[in-house]
Design a protein around this motif. Sequence first.
Motif, short mmCIF file in Angstrom:
data_model
loop_
_atom_site.label_atom_id
_atom_site.label_comp_id
_atom_site.label_asym_id
_atom_site.label_seq_id
_atom_site.Cartn_x
_atom_site.Cartn_y
_atom_site.Cartn_z
N MET A 1 0.84 -1.18 0.00
CA MET A 1 0.00 0.00 0.00
C MET A 1 0.89 1.24 0.00
N ALA A 2 0.52 2.23 -0.75
CA ALA A 2 1.31 3.45 -0.87
C ALA A 2 1.18 4.31 0.38
N HIS A 3 2.16 5.17 0.56
CA HIS A 3 2.19 6.09 1.68
C HIS A 3 1.21 7.24 1.43
N THR A 4 0.52 7.66 2.47
CA THR A 4 -0.38 8.81 2.36
C THR A 4 0.45 10.08 2.27
N PRO A 5 0.24 10.90 1.26
CA PRO A 5 1.05 12.11 1.11
C PRO A 5 0.90 13.06 2.29
N PHE A 6 1.96 13.82 2.54
CA PHE A 6 1.96 14.82 3.60
C PHE A 6 0.79 15.77 3.35
N GLY A 7 0.03 16.07 4.42
CA GLY A 7 -1.10 16.98 4.31
C GLY A 7 -2.44 16.27 4.26
N TYR A 8 -2.39 14.95 4.11
CA TYR A 8 -3.62 14.16 4.06
C TYR A 8 -3.58 13.11 5.15
N GLN A 9 -4.77 12.58 5.45
CA GLN A 9 -4.87 11.42 6.33
C GLN A 9 -6.07 10.61 5.89
N ILE A 10 -6.13 9.38 6.35
CA ILE A 10 -7.24 8.49 5.99
C ILE A 10 -8.18 8.42 7.19
N GLN A 26 1.39 24.77 3.37
CA GLN A 26 1.24 26.10 2.79
C GLN A 26 2.39 27.00 3.20
N HIS A 27 2.84 26.85 4.46
CA HIS A 27 3.97 27.64 4.94
C HIS A 27 5.24 27.27 4.17
N LEU A 28 5.41 25.97 3.90
CA LEU A 28 6.58 25.49 3.14
C LEU A 28 6.61 26.14 1.76
N PHE A 29 5.50 26.12 1.05
CA PHE A 29 5.44 26.71 -0.29
C PHE A 29 5.78 28.20 -0.24
N GLN A 30 5.21 28.92 0.72
CA GLN A 30 5.45 30.36 0.82
C GLN A 30 6.91 30.64 1.23
N SER A 37 16.10 28.18 1.19
CA SER A 37 16.48 26.90 0.59
C SER A 37 15.43 25.85 0.96
N LEU A 38 15.49 24.70 0.33
CA LEU A 38 14.56 23.62 0.67
C LEU A 38 14.62 23.28 2.14
N ALA A 39 15.85 23.10 2.64
CA ALA A 39 16.02 22.70 4.04
C ALA A 39 15.51 23.77 4.99
N ASN A 40 15.85 25.02 4.72
CA ASN A 40 15.43 26.10 5.61
C ASN A 40 13.93 26.36 5.53
N ILE A 47 8.54 21.02 9.10
CA ILE A 47 8.46 19.72 8.42
C ILE A 47 9.83 19.06 8.49
N LYS A 48 9.86 17.88 9.07
CA LYS A 48 11.13 17.16 9.21
C LYS A 48 11.23 16.09 8.14
N ARG A 49 11.78 16.50 7.01
CA ARG A 49 12.01 15.59 5.88
C ARG A 49 13.38 15.91 5.30
N ASN A 50 13.94 14.96 4.58
CA ASN A 50 15.21 15.22 3.91
C ASN A 50 14.97 16.01 2.62
N HIS A 51 16.05 16.36 1.97
CA HIS A 51 15.99 17.17 0.74
C HIS A 51 15.08 16.55 -0.31
N GLY A 52 15.22 15.27 -0.54
CA GLY A 52 14.41 14.58 -1.53
C GLY A 52 12.93 14.57 -1.15
N GLY A 53 12.65 14.40 0.14
CA GLY A 53 11.27 14.40 0.61
C GLY A 53 10.60 15.74 0.41
N ILE A 54 11.34 16.81 0.66
CA ILE A 54 10.80 18.16 0.46
C ILE A 54 10.58 18.42 -1.03
N THR A 55 11.50 17.97 -1.86
CA THR A 55 11.33 18.12 -3.30
C THR A 55 10.07 17.39 -3.77
N ARG A 56 9.85 16.18 -3.25
CA ARG A 56 8.65 15.43 -3.65
C ARG A 56 7.39 16.18 -3.22
N ILE A 57 7.41 16.80 -2.04
CA ILE A 57 6.25 17.57 -1.59
C ILE A 57 6.01 18.74 -2.54
#
Length: 137
Positions: A1-10, A26-30, A37-40, A47-57
């Motif tokens: 089963m796939a992971h539920t994307p950040f911002g959603y829940q079942i 929304q704060h991340l996008f702004q 930078s992505l990390a900052n 949001i505690k994710r690595n660089h790739g996770g933030i890019t995916r978001i």
Amino acid sequence: MAHTPFGYQIENGKVVINKEELKQLQHLFQAYLSGLSLANAAKEAGIKRNHGGITRILTDERYLGTDIFPILISKELFEKVKIERYKRAKKLGRLNKKQEETPFEIPTFTIPTIDIKHDNPYKQAEYVYSLIESVVT
């Protein structure tokens, strides 16, 4: 089963908005659009994710809404982030454009008839290498 994307829940078998994560999203996008930078931007949004996770978001089109996922990000905001990511990648030379391939030729050479046979394989190899007459490139 796939992971539920950040911002959603079942809930009860349906995808619904996680209100706390929606604020962070929304704060991340702004924050990213403000020049962080992505990390900052992720750190500021909590949001505690690595660089790739933030890019995916930042590139997940499900946030625009689908039959299953409710809308979390406006198309306008999503496109602004997409353009900003492109600008930054271009500035840093990270567009992964294919470079022109240089033709590769396998060098060939000729060896005359081998007249001497040595018992020692190292001596034989040395002798054969010394007979190489030409290298064609």
